[in-house]
Scaffold this motif. Structure first.
Motif, PDB file in Angstrom:
ATOM      1  N   ASP A  18       0.833  -1.207   0.000  1.00 41.67           N
ATOM      2  CA  ASP A  18       0.000   0.000   0.000  1.00 41.67           C
ATOM      3  C   ASP A  18       0.868   1.258   0.000  1.00 41.67           C
ATOM      4  OD1 ASP A  18      -2.370  -1.338  -0.111  1.00 41.67           O
ATOM      5  OD2 ASP A  18      -2.801  -1.219   2.034  1.00 41.67           O
ATOM      6  N   VAL A  19       1.960   1.203   0.760  1.00 42.36           N
ATOM      7  CA  VAL A  19       2.879   2.344   0.771  1.00 42.36           C
ATOM      8  C   VAL A  19       3.469   2.551  -0.626  1.00 42.36           C
ATOM      9  CG1 VAL A  19       5.114   3.171   1.621  1.00 42.36           C
ATOM     10  CG2 VAL A  19       3.446   2.219   3.226  1.00 42.36           C
ATOM     11  N   ARG A  20       3.811   1.444  -1.284  1.00 43.03           N
ATOM     12  CA  ARG A  20       4.351   1.552  -2.635  1.00 43.03           C
ATOM     13  C   ARG A  20       3.326   2.164  -3.586  1.00 43.03           C
ATOM     14  NH1 ARG A  20       8.019   3.357  -5.495  1.00 43.03           N
ATOM     15  NH2 ARG A  20       8.340   2.367  -7.523  1.00 43.03           N
ATOM     16  N   LEU A  21       2.063   1.785  -3.439  1.00 46.45           N
ATOM     17  CA  LEU A  21       1.014   2.364  -4.281  1.00 46.45           C
ATOM     18  C   LEU A  21       0.854   3.859  -4.002  1.00 46.45           C
ATOM     19  CD1 LEU A  21      -1.691  -0.465  -4.145  1.00 46.45           C
ATOM     20  CD2 LEU A  21      -0.358   0.237  -6.149  1.00 46.45           C
ATOM     21  N   GLN A  22       0.973   4.234  -2.734  1.00 45.51           N
ATOM     22  CA  GLN A  22       0.896   5.654  -2.389  1.00 45.51           C
ATOM     23  C   GLN A  22       2.058   6.422  -3.005  1.00 45.51           C
ATOM     24  OE1 GLN A  22       0.719   5.925   1.897  1.00 45.51           O
ATOM     25  NE2 GLN A  22      -0.970   4.471   2.012  1.00 45.51           N
ATOM     26  N   GLN A  23       3.236   5.818  -2.969  1.00 44.18           N
ATOM     27  CA  GLN A  23       4.416   6.460  -3.545  1.00 44.18           C
ATOM     28  C   GLN A  23       4.257   6.643  -5.054  1.00 44.18           C
ATOM     29  OE1 GLN A  23       7.377   3.672  -2.215  1.00 44.18           O
ATOM     30  NE2 GLN A  23       7.838   4.811  -0.341  1.00 44.18           N
ATOM     31  N   LEU A  24       3.723   5.619  -5.696  1.00 41.85           N
ATOM     32  CA  LEU A  24       3.512   5.704  -7.140  1.00 41.85           C
ATOM     33  C   LEU A  24       2.489   6.786  -7.479  1.00 41.85           C
ATOM     34  CD1 LEU A  24       3.496   1.890  -8.023  1.00 41.85           C
ATOM     35  CD2 LEU A  24       5.221   3.574  -8.733  1.00 41.85           C
ATOM     36  N   ALA A  25       1.418   6.847  -6.672  1.00 37.94           N
ATOM     37  CA  ALA A  25       0.395   7.871  -6.905  1.00 37.94           C
ATOM     38  C   ALA A  25       0.983   9.271  -6.713  1.00 37.94           C
ATOM     39  CB  ALA A  25      -0.788   7.654  -5.960  1.00 37.94           C
ATOM     40  N   HIS A  26       1.823   9.420  -5.681  1.00 40.98           N
ATOM     41  CA  HIS A  26       2.457  10.719  -5.432  1.00 40.98           C
ATOM     42  C   HIS A  26       3.416  11.068  -6.569  1.00 40.98           C
ATOM     43  CE1 HIS A  26       4.259  14.046  -3.240  1.00 40.98           C
ATOM     44  NE2 HIS A  26       5.452  13.539  -3.511  1.00 40.98           N
ATOM     45  N   ARG A  27       4.164  10.068  -7.016  1.00 37.13           N
ATOM     46  CA  ARG A  27       5.097  10.293  -8.125  1.00 37.13           C
ATOM     47  C   ARG A  27       4.345  10.715  -9.381  1.00 37.13           C
ATOM     48  NH1 ARG A  27       8.424   5.471 -11.108  1.00 37.13           N
ATOM     49  NH2 ARG A  27       9.225   6.712 -12.851  1.00 37.13           N
ATOM     50  N   ARG A  28       3.217  10.056  -9.633  1.00 35.73           N
ATOM     51  CA  ARG A  28       2.412  10.382 -10.811  1.00 35.73           C
ATOM     52  C   ARG A  28       1.904  11.815 -10.743  1.00 35.73           C
ATOM     53  NH1 ARG A  28      -2.374   9.958 -13.870  1.00 35.73           N
ATOM     54  NH2 ARG A  28      -2.320   8.333 -15.476  1.00 35.73           N
ATOM     55  N   LYS A  29       1.490  12.214  -9.554  1.00 34.36           N
ATOM     56  CA  LYS A  29       0.936  13.551  -9.363  1.00 34.36           C
ATOM     57  C   LYS A  29       2.018  14.624  -9.370  1.00 34.36           C
ATOM     58  CE  LYS A  29      -2.091  16.103  -6.179  1.00 34.36           C
ATOM     59  NZ  LYS A  29      -2.834  16.035  -4.886  1.00 34.36           N
ATOM     60  N   GLU A 163       3.493  -0.255 -13.305  1.00 32.48           N
ATOM     61  CA  GLU A 163       3.991  -0.750 -12.015  1.00 32.48           C
ATOM     62  C   GLU A 163       2.876  -0.791 -10.985  1.00 32.48           C
ATOM     63  OE1 GLU A 163       7.472   0.174  -8.661  1.00 32.48           O
ATOM     64  OE2 GLU A 163       7.430   1.300 -10.563  1.00 32.48           O
ATOM     65  N   ALA A 164       2.009   0.224 -10.990  1.00 35.68           N
ATOM     66  CA  ALA A 164       0.898   0.257 -10.038  1.00 35.68           C
ATOM     67  C   ALA A 164      -0.039  -0.933 -10.259  1.00 35.68           C
ATOM     68  CB  ALA A 164       0.124   1.569 -10.176  1.00 35.68           C
ATOM     69  N   ALA A 165      -0.275  -1.283 -11.516  1.00 36.79           N
ATOM     70  CA  ALA A 165      -1.134  -2.427 -11.820  1.00 36.79           C
ATOM     71  C   ALA A 165      -0.509  -3.719 -11.292  1.00 36.79           C
ATOM     72  CB  ALA A 165      -1.366  -2.519 -13.321  1.00 36.79           C
ATOM     73  N   SER A 166       0.804  -3.836 -11.442  1.00 42.08           N
ATOM     74  CA  SER A 166       1.505  -5.018 -10.956  1.00 42.08           C
ATOM     75  C   SER A 166       1.447  -5.106  -9.438  1.00 42.08           C
ATOM     76  CB  SER A 166       2.966  -4.987 -11.425  1.00 42.08           C
ATOM     77  OG  SER A 166       3.682  -6.098 -10.918  1.00 42.08           O
ATOM     78  N   VAL A 167       1.682  -3.975  -8.774  1.00 45.30           N
ATOM     79  CA  VAL A 167       1.637  -3.941  -7.306  1.00 45.30           C
ATOM     80  C   VAL A 167       0.227  -4.225  -6.807  1.00 45.30           C
ATOM     81  CG1 VAL A 167       1.947  -2.473  -5.270  1.00 45.30           C
ATOM     82  CG2 VAL A 167       3.611  -2.371  -7.141  1.00 45.30           C
ATOM     83  N   THR A 168      -0.762  -3.696  -7.504  1.00 40.35           N
ATOM     84  CA  THR A 168      -2.156  -3.929  -7.107  1.00 40.35           C
ATOM     85  C   THR A 168      -2.509  -5.413  -7.167  1.00 40.35           C
ATOM     86  OG1 THR A 168      -2.841  -1.725  -7.873  1.00 40.35           O
ATOM     87  CG2 THR A 168      -4.564  -3.388  -7.655  1.00 40.35           C
ATOM     88  N   LYS A 169      -2.066  -6.088  -8.227  1.00 42.60           N
ATOM     89  CA  LYS A 169      -2.321  -7.528  -8.332  1.00 42.60           C
ATOM     90  C   LYS A 169      -1.634  -8.285  -7.205  1.00 42.60           C
ATOM     91  CE  LYS A 169      -2.993  -7.647 -13.361  1.00 42.60           C
ATOM     92  NZ  LYS A 169      -2.458  -8.148 -14.660  1.00 42.60           N
ATOM     93  N   GLU A 170      -0.398  -7.891  -6.918  1.00 40.51           N
ATOM     94  CA  GLU A 170       0.324  -8.547  -5.820  1.00 40.51           C
ATOM     95  C   GLU A 170      -0.372  -8.291  -4.500  1.00 40.51           C
ATOM     96  OE1 GLU A 170       4.838  -8.666  -3.848  1.00 40.51           O
ATOM     97  OE2 GLU A 170       4.417  -7.394  -5.599  1.00 40.51           O
ATOM     98  N   ARG A 171      -0.869  -7.089  -4.340  1.00 41.20           N
ATOM     99  CA  ARG A 171      -1.574  -6.735  -3.110  1.00 41.20           C
ATOM    100  C   ARG A 171      -2.825  -7.584  -2.954  1.00 41.20           C
ATOM    101  NH1 ARG A 171      -6.032  -4.537   0.003  1.00 41.20           N
ATOM    102  NH2 ARG A 171      -5.215  -2.934   1.427  1.00 41.20           N
ATOM    103  N   GLU A 172      -3.541  -7.806  -4.053  1.00 41.59           N
ATOM    104  CA  GLU A 172      -4.748  -8.630  -4.001  1.00 41.59           C
ATOM    105  C   GLU A 172      -4.424 -10.052  -3.544  1.00 41.59           C
ATOM    106  OE1 GLU A 172      -6.327  -8.389  -7.904  1.00 41.59           O
ATOM    107  OE2 GLU A 172      -7.115  -6.346  -7.671  1.00 41.59           O
ATOM    108  N   GLN A 192      -8.007   6.021   8.240  1.00 41.51           N
ATOM    109  CA  GLN A 192      -8.002   7.051   9.276  1.00 41.51           C
ATOM    110  C   GLN A 192      -6.607   7.610   9.538  1.00 41.51           C
ATOM    111  OE1 GLN A 192      -9.625   4.871  12.584  1.00 41.51           O
ATOM    112  NE2 GLN A 192     -11.772   5.095  11.897  1.00 41.51           N
ATOM    113  N   GLN A 193      -5.590   6.829   9.205  1.00 41.62           N
ATOM    114  CA  GLN A 193      -4.228   7.181   9.600  1.00 41.62           C
ATOM    115  C   GLN A 193      -3.307   7.436   8.394  1.00 41.62           C
ATOM    116  OE1 GLN A 193      -3.344   7.735  12.667  1.00 41.62           O
ATOM    117  NE2 GLN A 193      -5.156   6.980  13.723  1.00 41.62           N
ATOM    118  N   GLY A 194      -3.822   8.098   7.410  1.00 43.24           N
ATOM    119  CA  GLY A 194      -2.980   8.487   6.287  1.00 43.24           C
ATOM    120  C   GLY A 194      -2.431   7.339   5.483  1.00 43.24           C
ATOM    121  N   GLY A 195      -3.175   6.246   5.406  1.00 42.49           N
ATOM    122  CA  GLY A 195      -2.754   5.113   4.594  1.00 42.49           C
ATOM    123  C   GLY A 195      -1.929   4.079   5.317  1.00 42.49           C
ATOM    124  N   VAL A 196      -1.636   4.307   6.597  1.00 40.50           N
ATOM    125  CA  VAL A 196      -0.846   3.348   7.389  1.00 40.50           C
ATOM    126  C   VAL A 196      -1.734   2.781   8.486  1.00 40.50           C
ATOM    127  CG1 VAL A 196       1.213   2.992   8.816  1.00 40.50           C
ATOM    128  CG2 VAL A 196       1.276   4.604   6.908  1.00 40.50           C
TER     129      VAL A 196
END
Length: 247
Positions: A18-29, A163-172, A192-196
């Motif tokens: 989840d942290v990796r997905l957050q990082q990717l989303a931040h990087r994208r933005k 990469e996000a798609a790959s991480v999402t599948k792994e997360r599932e 509630q806690q900022g993704g953590v």
């Protein structure tokens, strides 16, 4: 809530993904191309406005030139007619002859003045045309830069989204091995806690809030069964115990 120690540790794997997905989303933005495109787009808008103004000025000058040239032509035609009357001897009266000669001289002066107007308008039109050409080139240059930045941004999007798609599948897959009630609690806390929602207890410190646990809290955790899901008293995240917890 109770959950096997191995399931709680797998929750840390979910958290890492989840942290990796957050990082990717931040990087994208936060891609630098976003600011670059925005800045260039503002420049392009200003240049296009200036170009429209220059084109309008050139168009106005063209109409003004046409009108001035028509005025010159009218005066020239009238002067030619008067000169023909004079040359053919159609005017015999001395007074009329004097008036005709005076009119021909006046028309010559008028023609000269109008020709000066034409030249002045032509100069302004030429200047406007040069301005149009310059701005057209600048608009094209900035548009090319925008196209380049957009291509780079889209390429970065493709890489990040892949990469996000790959991480999402792994997360599932990983999340699917965690008990549903434990995962539900984790998801609730993460929201509630900022993704953590879960943090490792490392050397008596919660890695979620970075606070060292009080001795009373540590003693309670020591007494808790391995399958008891414990929470940090400070941040309320799930505390996952490992061999490095310092208990």
């Amino acid at each position: 809530m109770n959950a096997a120690s191995a399931d709680q540790i797998r929750l840390l794997d979910v958290q890492a993904l989840d942290v990796r997905l957050q990082q990717l989303a931040h990087r994208r933005k936060s891609l630098p191309e976003h600011a670059e495109i925005e800045s260039l787009s503002k420049d392009l808008t200003q240049l296009r406005d200036l170009l429209v103004a220059a084109q309008t000025e050139e168009s106005d000058c063209a109409r003004e030139q046409t009108k001035a040239e028509q005025d010159v032509d009218q005066v020239r035609q009238r002067a030619v007619r008067d000169q023909q009357r004079l040359d053919t001897g159609a005017v015999t009266s001395p007074k009329d002859l004097e008036n005709l000669q005076r009119e021909i001289a006046s028309l010559a002066r008028r023609q000269g003045d109008l020709e000066d107007v034409v030249l002045e308008v032509m100069e302004r039109r030429e200047s406007a045309q040069e301005r149009v050409a310059e701005l057209t080139e600048r608009v094209g240059s900035v548009q090319s830069k925008i196209d380049d930045a957009t291509a780079r941004r889209d390429a970065a999007f493709e890489e990040i989204d892949g990469e996000a798609a790959s991480v999402t599948k792994e997360r599932e897959v990983v999340a699917g091995s965690v008990p549903a009630d434990l995962l539900k609690l984790y998801d609730k806390l993460a929201g509630q806690q900022g993704g953590v929602g879960a943090a490792r207890l490392y050397q008596r410190t919660c890695q979620g809030c970075r606070q060292e646990l009080a001795i009373t809290e540590l003693n309670e955790i020591r007494r808790a069964a391995p399958d008891t899901v414990v929470r940090c008293e400070n941040c309320r995240r799930i505390l996952v115990r490992t061999s490095e917890s310092g208990l």
